[in-house]
Scaffold this motif. Structure first.
Motif, PDB file in Angstrom:
ATOM      1  N   MET B   1       0.837  -1.215   0.000  1.00 29.35           N
ATOM      2  CA  MET B   1       0.000   0.000   0.000  1.00 29.35           C
ATOM      3  C   MET B   1       0.868   1.260   0.000  1.00 29.35           C
ATOM      4  N   GLU B   3       3.750   1.626  -1.197  1.00 35.78           N
ATOM      5  CA  GLU B   3       4.291   1.708  -2.560  1.00 35.78           C
ATOM      6  C   GLU B   3       3.264   2.350  -3.508  1.00 35.78           C
ATOM      7  N   LEU B   4       2.041   1.846  -3.444  1.00 36.52           N
ATOM      8  CA  LEU B   4       0.968   2.374  -4.302  1.00 36.52           C
ATOM      9  C   LEU B   4       0.743   3.857  -4.035  1.00 36.52           C
ATOM     10  N   LYS B   7       3.382   5.960  -5.610  1.00 34.06           N
ATOM     11  CA  LYS B   7       3.206   6.038  -7.067  1.00 34.06           C
ATOM     12  C   LYS B   7       2.072   6.989  -7.448  1.00 34.06           C
ATOM     13  N   LEU B   8       1.014   6.960  -6.661  1.00 36.65           N
ATOM     14  CA  LEU B   8      -0.137   7.822  -6.964  1.00 36.65           C
ATOM     15  C   LEU B   8       0.203   9.294  -6.761  1.00 36.65           C
ATOM     16  N   PHE B  11       2.230  10.197  -9.740  1.00 33.93           N
ATOM     17  CA  PHE B  11       1.365  10.257 -10.921  1.00 33.93           C
ATOM     18  C   PHE B  11       0.618  11.597 -10.983  1.00 33.93           C
ATOM     19  N   GLY B  65      -9.792  -1.826  -9.206  1.00 34.53           N
ATOM     20  CA  GLY B  65      -8.526  -1.088  -9.248  1.00 34.53           C
ATOM     21  C   GLY B  65      -8.749   0.411  -9.132  1.00 34.53           C
ATOM     22  N   ASP B  66      -9.721   0.911  -9.871  1.00 34.34           N
ATOM     23  CA  ASP B  66     -10.033   2.347  -9.814  1.00 34.34           C
ATOM     24  C   ASP B  66     -10.458   2.781  -8.412  1.00 34.34           C
ATOM     25  N   GLN B  68      -9.741   1.336  -5.600  1.00 34.63           N
ATOM     26  CA  GLN B  68      -8.589   1.277  -4.697  1.00 34.63           C
ATOM     27  C   GLN B  68      -7.674   2.492  -4.895  1.00 34.63           C
ATOM     28  N   ILE B  69      -7.500   2.887  -6.133  1.00 34.79           N
ATOM     29  CA  ILE B  69      -6.662   4.051  -6.439  1.00 34.79           C
ATOM     30  C   ILE B  69      -7.221   5.316  -5.783  1.00 34.79           C
ATOM     31  N   TYR B  70      -8.502   5.566  -5.981  1.00 37.25           N
ATOM     32  CA  TYR B  70      -9.079   6.794  -5.400  1.00 37.25           C
ATOM     33  C   TYR B  70      -9.160   6.710  -3.876  1.00 37.25           C
ATOM     34  N   LEU B  71      -9.381   5.519  -3.369  1.00 36.83           N
ATOM     35  CA  LEU B  71      -9.457   5.369  -1.911  1.00 36.83           C
ATOM     36  C   LEU B  71      -8.094   5.656  -1.272  1.00 36.83           C
ATOM     37  N   ALA B  75      -7.358   8.906   1.167  1.00 35.77           N
ATOM     38  CA  ALA B  75      -6.810   8.709   2.517  1.00 35.77           C
ATOM     39  C   ALA B  75      -5.473   9.434   2.642  1.00 35.77           C
ATOM     40  N   PRO B  82      -5.385   3.796   3.984  1.00 34.57           N
ATOM     41  CA  PRO B  82      -6.691   3.125   4.082  1.00 34.57           C
ATOM     42  C   PRO B  82      -6.600   1.775   4.797  1.00 34.57           C
ATOM     43  N   LEU B  83      -5.422   1.170   4.773  1.00 34.23           N
ATOM     44  CA  LEU B  83      -5.259  -0.104   5.480  1.00 34.23           C
ATOM     45  C   LEU B  83      -5.336   0.094   6.977  1.00 34.23           C
TER      46      LEU B  83
END
Lengths: 113, 113, 113, 113
Positions: B1, B3-4, B7-8, B11, B65-66, B68-71, B75, B82-83
């Motif tokens: 998470m 990591e994601l 990246k976001l 981005f 996926g979308d 999860q990206i916005y969530l 957060a 979010p975790l």
């Protein structure tokens, strides 16, 4: 995430909730909780939404927790992790929204030049 | 998470999208994408939703996926993962829905004896 | 509204869609279409949303049509008119939000002094 | 509907709520309320949703009232009636879903032979 998914499986198993957790029902629960996040922001200006008071922040965090729970549970019922799905989607988005075209624009990729 | 989330951030930064990513707007984008998951299931029976054909499964995975990206992005804008929010919420749920009372029931916690 | 409701019954009957139009499914379709309205506004400022270009306006109008269709159909399946439900709710709202307390405030009724 | 729209204008005017009722915000409120309808059905089977107990029916009716209120208000802010939008959309749907092709099928129009 793997940890969370395991706990959620266990949580549902213990309560015999597998019967209710069809993907259809989980998709509904997901949207219900996402709507509760939206409720926190509906009458705020964008600026206000960037500096929440502690009470609203606490409420939003709980709702985000709910959405994450149902999202993880739904993905797990379908055989994958939501993180994996997000990583794949992000790769697609990089192609759809190349920096040079998308910079500073809120357009959908189909509406970029 | 983590990591994601990184990246976001990257981005959005590269595309100068921070200006659009107010929590208010992100909460809207989140619900829009959650609605697209719902769309995949709206006319299916619960049973059908448990055994999707490969095309629908692919579509649902993209929409998950979308979300999860916005969530994750929402957060992160509010200063947490979010975790972490999900883990906290799960603890609360364990108290609200004790196994002995909730077993086999789909009632809201306020409606358990 | 009565006219619309009759047409919708007829439209569903002719296509043998009564089987799909359970209140559960219709509530999903309603939210899916409401999400499509939301999509039109997600990246606009409030000010921009008050003066839509003609293309966006056309799109929003179509989505509002869809929501009205499913709302009327859902209410009809449950035995009432959505207008009747709205009139009743408006009466409740007048009590919950007395002018002197609610004037100029976006608070929920539970948060008015 | 015209009657309702007038009352809603008056209700908002008296409370000085015009400032909050941008189409963007109203679209959010609409989805929030639609989500509350969904909540009533999320754990019910389709069959159960066709025969609600009186308490749930009362709750759903209130939420449908809320959705109708925000839908009418949103359409009015954009200069039309939601009934007019529904009538236009229904005409389109008749073309998209001709009886002979759509009979007994829940497919989207793009997926009908």
């Amino acid at each position: 995430m793997k940890e969370l998914i395991k706990k959620l499986r266990n949580f549902a198993d213990e309560r015999d909730w597998e019967q209710f957790h069809s993907p259809k029902n989980l998709s509904m629960a997901l949207v219900v909780e996402a709507g509760e996040i939206l409720e926190c922001f509906q009458w705020l200006t964008e600026e206000q939404s960037r500096s929440l008071d502690s009470e609203t922040l606490k409420k939003v965090k709980e709702e985000i927790g709910d959405v994450q729970i149902y999202l993880a549970r739904l993905a797990d019922q379908l055989g994958f992790s939501p993180l994996e799905a997000a990583e794949e989607k992000l790769k697609q988005n990089k192609k759809k929204y190349p920096v040079e075209k998308a910079k500073g624009k809120a357009n959908k990729y189909t509406e970029l030049d």
